[in-house]
Design a protein around this motif. Structure first.
Motif, short mmCIF file in Angstrom:
data_model
loop_
_atom_site.label_atom_id
_atom_site.label_comp_id
_atom_site.label_asym_id
_atom_site.label_seq_id
_atom_site.Cartn_x
_atom_site.Cartn_y
_atom_site.Cartn_z
N LEU A 128 0.80 -1.22 -0.04
CA LEU A 128 0.06 -0.14 -0.15
C LEU A 128 0.77 1.27 0.03
CD1 LEU A 128 -2.78 -0.97 2.36
CD2 LEU A 128 -2.87 -0.89 -0.08
N ALA A 129 1.98 1.22 0.59
CA ALA A 129 3.01 2.34 0.69
C ALA A 129 3.32 2.75 -0.98
CB ALA A 129 4.23 2.11 1.47
N ARG A 169 0.47 4.09 -2.58
CA ARG A 169 0.32 5.69 -2.55
C ARG A 169 1.40 6.45 -3.28
NH1 ARG A 169 -0.06 3.18 2.72
NH2 ARG A 169 -2.43 3.16 3.30
N ILE A 223 0.29 6.80 -6.87
CA ILE A 223 -0.85 7.41 -7.10
C ILE A 223 -0.30 8.63 -7.09
CG2 ILE A 223 -2.88 8.21 -5.98
CD1 ILE A 223 -3.15 5.03 -5.07
N THR A 224 0.38 9.19 -6.22
CA THR A 224 0.90 10.56 -6.32
C THR A 224 1.61 11.01 -7.35
OG1 THR A 224 1.43 10.28 -3.66
CG2 THR A 224 2.44 12.11 -4.59
N GLN A 229 -0.60 10.93 -10.33
CA GLN A 229 -1.78 12.23 -10.37
C GLN A 229 -1.00 13.27 -10.85
OE1 GLN A 229 -4.97 11.09 -9.55
NE2 GLN A 229 -5.23 13.07 -10.58
N TYR A 241 -6.23 -0.57 -7.13
CA TYR A 241 -5.50 0.54 -6.15
C TYR A 241 -6.88 1.07 -5.25
CZ TYR A 241 -0.59 0.87 -7.31
OH TYR A 241 0.65 0.33 -7.58
N LEU A 291 -7.25 0.78 -1.45
CA LEU A 291 -7.07 2.08 -0.72
C LEU A 291 -8.45 2.57 -0.39
CD1 LEU A 291 -4.05 3.50 -2.27
CD2 LEU A 291 -4.15 2.71 0.18
N ASP A 296 -8.80 4.38 2.84
CA ASP A 296 -8.03 5.72 3.24
C ASP A 296 -8.47 6.85 2.67
OD1 ASP A 296 -5.81 7.23 3.02
OD2 ASP A 296 -4.33 5.71 2.67
N PHE A 321 -6.53 8.87 0.39
CA PHE A 321 -6.09 8.18 -1.00
C PHE A 321 -7.33 7.65 -1.62
CE2 PHE A 321 -2.01 9.09 0.34
CZ PHE A 321 -1.23 9.14 -0.99
N ALA A 331 -6.97 7.05 -5.69
CA ALA A 331 -6.73 5.78 -5.91
C ALA A 331 -7.87 5.16 -6.82
CB ALA A 331 -6.77 4.87 -4.77
#
Length: 260
Positions: free
Chosen positions: A70-71, A74, A77-78, A81, A106, A110, A113, A116, A120
């Motif tokens: 998951l890290a 993220r 995704i960052t 995006q 994803y 997530l 979260d 996210f 996601a």
């Protein structure tokens, strides 16, 4: 090709995509993403390799190391995006179906979260297997004359995970290849992420069964959409094992694959 590189479209630009760089595939068969870049740019699509992208998290996710997976999700995704917001992306393309299945997940992974969940979902919606995107393009007339018989191996992550079954075969046959289904095509080849490393005996039995089924259709080449399957199957046969995109590159003006 280095992360952060942009490959310009040939002629009028019709689209812009990010291409997942991958981990194992980058080392084992960099020619696969090179073929994807060639096909895309040849057909007017600009391709970016996004800087600071990480492993998609599939392998650690398979092994139950969800915190790590998951890290990585993220982090990806960052950066994706940011690329989409700054320069625009029509899709995030994946040439390894084991990775594609997880990136498409994803949004689900997530969903709880707060920070996210929404980004996601957006990234998962942009994620496509390379064949899904090519299916929307008008490809250049094929140079293939229909004398190459291809056994198409349907990777589990593609046929069961992403429910993509007919499209790769249609793309290949439309582009001049004689495409043969492999008997018992629903069965795994034994690669399955890290399974072939953790369970080598069962994985080898699965591979032998897959190779025997492939041999029944007497192919000139074997095509698949996942590097894990390609390496696993190649360990049991002398028939060249290539990625679907390599054949589509060849058909639309690229080099003949499977010679190295």
């Amino acid at each position: 090709p280095a992360a952060g590189t942009v490959f310009a479209a040939t002629g009028r630009r019709r689209g812009r995509v990010a291409l997942l760089q991958g981990c194992a595939q980058q080392v084992l068969a960099p020619r696969i993403n090179q073929a994807a870049i060639n096909v895309l740019t040849r057909h007017g699509v600009e391709v970016v390799l996004v800087r600071d992208e990480q492993c998609c998290g599939a392998l650690t996710h398979h092994m139950g190391q969800d915190g790590d997976a998951l890290a990585r999700a993220r982090a990806n995704i960052t950066v994706w995006q940011r690329e989409a917001d700054q320069n625009g992306l029509d899709a995030i393309l994946v040439t390894t179906s084991g990775c594609g299945t997880v990136v498409k997940d994803y949004g689900y992974l997530l969903r709880e979260d707060k920070a996210f969940a929404e980004p996601a979902q957006r990234i998962s919606a942009l994620a496509k297997d390379i064949t899904e995107y090519l299916g929307t393009l008008e490809l250049a007339p094929s140079t293939q004359k229909g004398d190459v018989t291809v056994a198409y191996h349907s990777a589990c992550s593609l046929q069961h995970g992403q429910k993509i079954t007919q499209l790769p075969k249609e793309l290949l046959s439309k582009n001049g290849f004689v495409v043969k289904d492999v008997p018992e095509s629903h069965l795994c080849c034994g690669s399955a992420g890290t399974y072939n490393i953790l369970q080598p005996d069962i994985a080898s039995r699965l591979r032998d069964r897959k190779v025997a089924n492939i041999a029944l259709v007497k192919p000139d080449m074997i095509a698949a959409g996942n590097i894990g399957c390609m390496v696993q199957i190649a360990g049991g046969t002398s028939v060249p094992v290539v990625h679907t995109i390599e054949l589509l590159d060849w058909a639309t003006g690229g080099p003949r694959p499977g010679l190295n």
